[in-house]
Write a protein that holds these residues in place. Structure first.
Motif, PDB file in Angstrom:
ATOM      1  N   TRP A 165      19.656  12.137 -10.130  1.00 17.23           N
ATOM      2  CA  TRP A 165      19.717  11.807 -11.557  1.00 17.23           C
ATOM      3  C   TRP A 165      18.365  12.164 -12.156  1.00 17.23           C
ATOM      4  O   TRP A 165      17.334  11.698 -11.679  1.00 17.23           O
ATOM      5  CB  TRP A 165      20.016  10.318 -11.732  1.00 17.23           C
ATOM      6  CG  TRP A 165      20.035   9.823 -13.163  1.00 17.23           C
ATOM      7  CD1 TRP A 165      19.057   9.934 -14.104  1.00 17.23           C
ATOM      8  CD2 TRP A 165      21.117   9.120 -13.800  1.00 17.23           C
ATOM      9  NE1 TRP A 165      19.435   9.352 -15.285  1.00 17.23           N
ATOM     10  CE2 TRP A 165      20.691   8.840 -15.132  1.00 17.23           C
ATOM     11  CE3 TRP A 165      22.365   8.696 -13.384  1.00 17.23           C
ATOM     12  CZ2 TRP A 165      21.502   8.148 -16.029  1.00 17.23           C
ATOM     13  CZ3 TRP A 165      23.171   8.006 -14.290  1.00 17.23           C
ATOM     14  CH2 TRP A 165      22.736   7.741 -15.594  1.00 17.23           C
ATOM     15  N   SER A 228      22.413   4.258 -20.183  1.00 14.83           N
ATOM     16  CA  SER A 228      23.561   3.357 -20.069  1.00 14.83           C
ATOM     17  C   SER A 228      24.821   4.002 -20.619  1.00 14.83           C
ATOM     18  O   SER A 228      25.917   3.824 -20.067  1.00 14.83           O
ATOM     19  CB  SER A 228      23.277   2.045 -20.805  1.00 14.83           C
ATOM     20  OG  SER A 228      22.229   1.335 -20.182  1.00 14.83           O
ATOM     21  N   GLN A 231      26.164   6.322 -17.949  1.00  9.97           N
ATOM     22  CA  GLN A 231      26.784   5.589 -16.848  1.00  9.97           C
ATOM     23  C   GLN A 231      28.112   4.974 -17.285  1.00  9.97           C
ATOM     24  O   GLN A 231      29.102   5.015 -16.547  1.00  9.97           O
ATOM     25  CB  GLN A 231      25.844   4.497 -16.347  1.00  9.97           C
ATOM     26  CG  GLN A 231      26.400   3.746 -15.141  1.00  9.97           C
ATOM     27  CD  GLN A 231      25.368   2.849 -14.492  1.00  9.97           C
ATOM     28  OE1 GLN A 231      24.184   2.945 -14.787  1.00  9.97           O
ATOM     29  NE2 GLN A 231      25.817   1.991 -13.595  1.00  9.97           N
ATOM     30  N   GLU A 235      31.884   5.645 -15.678  1.00  6.75           N
ATOM     31  CA  GLU A 235      32.740   4.576 -15.177  1.00  6.75           C
ATOM     32  C   GLU A 235      34.100   4.590 -15.878  1.00  6.75           C
ATOM     33  O   GLU A 235      35.150   4.392 -15.244  1.00  6.75           O
ATOM     34  CB  GLU A 235      32.055   3.224 -15.386  1.00  6.75           C
ATOM     35  CG  GLU A 235      30.840   3.025 -14.488  1.00  6.75           C
ATOM     36  CD  GLU A 235      30.144   1.707 -14.733  1.00  6.75           C
ATOM     37  OE1 GLU A 235      30.531   1.001 -15.694  1.00  6.75           O
ATOM     38  OE2 GLU A 235      29.222   1.370 -13.974  1.00  6.75           O
TER      39      GLU A 235
END
Length: 276
Positions: A165, A228, A231, A235
């Motif tokens: 990352w 965030s 991510q 998800e």
């Protein structure tokens, strides 16, 4: 031609998954070792290390390879200590962590205070957000602005997986904005070869600050928000994958156009015919 072979070999190497460029080099040499001289390989590794923001380390310090931290082909600036380090591009490691015969990149006093404030906040953020020992932060100086570099890598090649990352943002003090990108590269290769590449470009993120301290806090909040979002989107993609992606890939009905009889009655009937 030799030029074509070199171009193909270079592309393979530059596309190597995290932690696997040496294995890729060994494979590529089986069909074009004649064009991969030591100097050529060192040049390709240098490009790979800078493009992928490879972390190079010694016992005392770590630096993220990037065009903003690079002084020349084998020397990089460690802005945290103000020292120049010498890097072995092939081994991806620091071989001298205090080079004295190469001039370091000068950092003006006002930028130094800003740089230190941003780095302090991001070091704290990374230590709390990433698994221990998997990621580092470098805040470099470029012109009259700052460049934020975060690089995290976790490898378990014996278990057939690895991932990286990287986050890179350029802070512009005139516009009080930062632009950059977040990149993810994952490879899973047990009994197969599955790779995921995710890139997110970020533009014009406003930073509300009046001092070095408030700049550090603003950058930390902005980086946390952008990472965030990446991510959360991943998800959400994985949760919906079985409902949407896999559903589009498979037939609604078998090729017989009849639903499967899970009671086993048809299977027992077929066995009966087979035994006659």
């Amino acid at each position: 031609s030799e030029d074509d072979k070199l171009a193909i070999a270079s592309q393979y190497l530059l596309s190597s998954p995290p932690g696997e460029i040496k294995e890729v080099l060994a494979d590529v040499k089986t069909f074009c070792a004649d064009v991969l001289t030591d100097d050529v390989v060192a040049g390709v590794f240098r490009r790979y290390n800078n493009q992928s923001n490879q972390v190079v380390s010694s016992e005392t310090r770590s630096v993220i390879c990037d065009e903003t931290t690079e002084i020349d082909g084998e020397h990089y600036m460690d802005f945290s200590s103000g020292r120049v380090v010498k890097v072995d591009q092939l081994e991806q490691a620091i071989i001298d962590d205090n080079v004295e015969d190469v001039e370091p990149i000068e950092v003006p006093g006002d930028l130094a205070e800003m740089r230190e404030a941003v780095e302090a906040q991001l070091v704290e953020y990374v230590n709390g957000q990433y698994a221990k020992g998997t990621a580092i932060v470098n805040v470099a100086v470029q012109g009259e602005g700052l460049v934020v570099l975060i690089s995290g890598e976790k490898l378990s090649l014996k278990n057939f997986w690895g991932g990286r990352w990287t986050t890179k943002f350029v802070i512009n003090f005139n516009s009080k904005c930062m632009d950059g990108s977040i990149k993810i590269r994952v490879h899973y290769f047990e009994n197969g070869n599955v790779q995921m590449t995710t890139d997110k470009n970020v533009e014009d993120v406003f930073l509300d600050f009046e001092s070095a301290e408030s700049l550090g806090e603003a950058v930390r909040a902005a980086v946390a928000e952008q990472e965030s979002e990446v991510q959360d989107s991943l998800e959400e993609m994985y949760v919906n994958m079985s409902k949407e992606t896999f559903k589009d890939m498979r037939r609604v009905l078998p090729i017989t156009r009849q639903k499967m009889d899970w009671s086993g009655a048809q299977l027992q009937l077929a066995k009966g015919f087979a035994s006659r």
